[in-house]
Enzyme design. Sequence first.
Site, PDB file in Angstrom:
ATOM      1  N   LYS A  19      -9.768  -4.655  -4.236  1.00 14.93           N
ATOM      2  CA  LYS A  19     -10.596  -3.445  -4.251  1.00 14.93           C
ATOM      3  C   LYS A  19      -9.842  -2.260  -4.821  1.00 14.93           C
ATOM      4  O   LYS A  19     -10.415  -1.345  -5.365  1.00 14.93           O
ATOM      5  CB  LYS A  19     -10.925  -3.037  -2.806  1.00 14.93           C
ATOM      6  CG  LYS A  19     -11.931  -3.862  -2.107  1.00 14.93           C
ATOM      7  CD  LYS A  19     -12.121  -3.265  -0.709  1.00 14.93           C
ATOM      8  CE  LYS A  19     -12.267  -4.347   0.305  1.00 14.93           C
ATOM      9  NZ  LYS A  19     -11.977  -3.975   1.660  1.00 14.93           N
ATOM     10  N   LYS A  29       0.822  -1.216   0.000  1.00 16.03           N
ATOM     11  CA  LYS A  29       0.000   0.000   0.000  1.00 16.03           C
ATOM     12  C   LYS A  29       0.851   1.259   0.000  1.00 16.03           C
ATOM     13  O   LYS A  29       0.452   2.277  -0.539  1.00 16.03           O
ATOM     14  CB  LYS A  29      -0.943   0.023   1.204  1.00 16.03           C
ATOM     15  CG  LYS A  29      -2.131  -0.890   1.043  1.00 16.03           C
ATOM     16  CD  LYS A  29      -3.253  -0.478   1.965  1.00 16.03           C
ATOM     17  CE  LYS A  29      -4.463  -1.367   1.788  1.00 16.03           C
ATOM     18  NZ  LYS A  29      -5.516  -1.079   2.757  1.00 16.03           N
ATOM     19  N   LYS A  85      -3.897 -11.066  -6.672  1.00 18.21           N
ATOM     20  CA  LYS A  85      -5.232 -11.326  -6.108  1.00 18.21           C
ATOM     21  C   LYS A  85      -6.247 -10.281  -6.596  1.00 18.21           C
ATOM     22  O   LYS A  85      -5.871  -9.143  -6.915  1.00 18.21           O
ATOM     23  CB  LYS A  85      -5.167 -11.341  -4.570  1.00 18.21           C
ATOM     24  CG  LYS A  85      -4.831 -10.005  -3.961  1.00 18.21           C
ATOM     25  CD  LYS A  85      -5.071  -9.967  -2.456  1.00 18.21           C
ATOM     26  CE  LYS A  85      -4.863  -8.540  -1.985  1.00 18.21           C
ATOM     27  NZ  LYS A  85      -5.252  -8.206  -0.675  1.00 18.21           N
TER      28      LYS A  85
HETATM   29  P1  TYM Z   1     -10.154  -6.413   3.463  1.00 22.24           P
HETATM   30  O1  TYM Z   1     -11.210  -5.381   3.641  1.00 22.24           O
HETATM   31  O2  TYM Z   1      -9.005  -6.097   2.585  1.00 22.24           O
HETATM   32  O3  TYM Z   1     -10.775  -7.760   2.927  1.00 22.24           O
HETATM   33  C1  TYM Z   1     -11.873  -8.356   3.550  1.00 22.24           C
HETATM   34  C2  TYM Z   1     -11.795  -9.865   3.498  1.00 22.24           C
HETATM   35  O4  TYM Z   1     -11.767 -10.331   2.148  1.00 22.24           O
HETATM   36  C3  TYM Z   1     -10.666 -11.213   1.964  1.00 22.24           C
HETATM   37  N1  TYM Z   1     -10.158 -11.051   0.588  1.00 22.24           N
HETATM   38  C4  TYM Z   1     -10.003 -12.053  -0.267  1.00 22.24           C
HETATM   39  N2  TYM Z   1     -10.215 -13.378  -0.160  1.00 22.24           N
HETATM   40  C5  TYM Z   1      -9.964 -14.140  -1.247  1.00 22.24           C
HETATM   41  N3  TYM Z   1      -9.508 -13.638  -2.427  1.00 22.24           N
HETATM   42  C6  TYM Z   1      -9.276 -12.322  -2.575  1.00 22.24           C
HETATM   43  N4  TYM Z   1      -8.846 -11.834  -3.727  1.00 22.24           N
HETATM   44  C7  TYM Z   1      -9.519 -11.460  -1.465  1.00 22.24           C
HETATM   45  N5  TYM Z   1      -9.406 -10.118  -1.272  1.00 22.24           N
HETATM   46  C8  TYM Z   1      -9.801  -9.900  -0.006  1.00 22.24           C
HETATM   47  C9  TYM Z   1      -9.640 -10.766   2.992  1.00 22.24           C
HETATM   48  O5  TYM Z   1      -8.720 -11.788   3.288  1.00 22.24           O
HETATM   49  C10 TYM Z   1     -10.523 -10.424   4.160  1.00 22.24           C
HETATM   50  O6  TYM Z   1     -10.867 -11.573   4.898  1.00 22.24           O
HETATM   51  N6  TYM Z   1      -7.387  -6.140   7.524  1.00 22.24           N
HETATM   52  C11 TYM Z   1      -8.631  -6.654   7.049  1.00 22.24           C
HETATM   53  C12 TYM Z   1      -9.845  -6.138   7.786  1.00 22.24           C
HETATM   54  C13 TYM Z   1      -9.814  -6.329   9.267  1.00 22.24           C
HETATM   55  C14 TYM Z   1      -9.972  -7.567   9.954  1.00 22.24           C
HETATM   56  C15 TYM Z   1      -9.894  -7.258  11.348  1.00 22.24           C
HETATM   57  C16 TYM Z   1     -10.168  -8.876   9.526  1.00 22.24           C
HETATM   58  C17 TYM Z   1      -9.660  -5.378  10.216  1.00 22.24           C
HETATM   59  N7  TYM Z   1      -9.704  -5.912  11.472  1.00 22.24           N
HETATM   60  C18 TYM Z   1     -10.002  -8.255  12.328  1.00 22.24           C
HETATM   61  C19 TYM Z   1     -10.269  -9.883  10.517  1.00 22.24           C
HETATM   62  C20 TYM Z   1     -10.188  -9.546  11.878  1.00 22.24           C
HETATM   63  C21 TYM Z   1      -8.752  -6.260   5.585  1.00 22.24           C
HETATM   64  O7  TYM Z   1      -8.132  -5.356   5.127  1.00 22.24           O
HETATM   65  O8  TYM Z   1      -9.661  -6.904   4.891  1.00 22.24           O
END
Ligand code: TYM
Length: 330
Positions: A201, A113, A198
């Site tokens: 977003k 990032k 991957k």
């Molecule tokens: P974020 O918002 O980037 O993504 C949310 C969830 O989607 C999953 N994900 C994917 N899974 C499979 N293939 C993909 N291409 C893909 N892109 C995203 C991510 O693994 C995630 O599960 N840091 C976290 C948010 C967060 C969080 C937490 C998660 C904040 N606090 C506490 C668990 C527990 C994040 O940025 O997710």
Amino acid sequence: MNRQRIFSGIQPSGNLHLGNYLGAIKNWVKLQDEYDSIFCVVDLHAITVPQNPEELRKKTLEVAKIYLAAGIDPEKCSIFIQSHVSEHTELMWILNTITKIPELNKMTQFKDKSVSSDVSNISIGAGLLNYPVLMAADILLYDTNLVPVGEDQLQHIEITRTLAKRFNKRFGETFVIPEPYIQKEGMRIMGLDDPTKKMSKSASSEYNYIALTDDEETIRKKIKKAVTDSGSEIVYCDDKPALKNLINIYSLLSDTPPKEIEKKYENKGYADFKSDLADVAVSFMKPFQKKMKEYDDEKVLEILRQGAERVRPLAKKKLEEVKKKIGFVI
Ligand code: TYM
């Protein structure tokens, strides 16, 4: 009866896509009956890169609508907005004091990032570096046993475990050590325009992902344009990463094993396969989006407020325990 607890969250930034659904939300829906479940919309995480305030407000409610439309039941689970429970930021501060800067510097997401186009023009905020500490606070506040996420979050769960163990060692048993919960099939959905990266977003091209809000025409166009591998056979193997990814999506959306899909297209080509995949995606998306529209903002906000009320006592109790242990006057 003491059920194990799961906690997970998604950032209300950019467009939520099939990767988020198949890697995370779909599993949450399955797990909610078995586990004491807490799901968060992590707005504090979203602001670690610049956000438009109006857009952030809209996206925060949209993510909650996506949870609900996917089948997360607010009667069974707590759904809330991270910034509504201020204990998250308080615990984060405390955990910051036991986190080492090199541990944060080496995080892949931070490295990615901090060179991405939306942040490179301005200086990188300290929030982006401290992002995993806030995530650790989210998880540790609730004595979480399992964290259902996609594979890209593994490193963040690892540092959460490190911080929990470090705190426990220094101040006495306080935090449960959480485990990641990752489903092999959906853990890493790749970009439609590049199967080596991957689905994301923050991808620069909208042809990278299928957003959960894309209309039928857009979905069909994106699947048509999705890159494929050389050859014309429909086979599920590592040598054909683009096709493998498309078969995975087909498989997860239609609950059909990849081998069955292979068989179905034995004497057919990419055009047939892609056209059917588009049908599968559209028939998943249509009822999903219809459900999303059934929730108006007020109703969703009410659910989110109730969720925050439900989890706050847990967060307060844990934070007080932490404060006592480190020597704060209560
Ligand atoms: P974020 O918002 O980037 O993504 C949310 C969830 O989607 C999953 N994900 C994917 N899974 C499979 N293939 C993909 N291409 C893909 N892109 C995203 C991510 O693994 C995630 O599960 N840091 C976290 C948010 C967060 C969080 C937490 C998660 C904040 N606090 C506490 C668990 C527990 C994040 O940025 O997710």
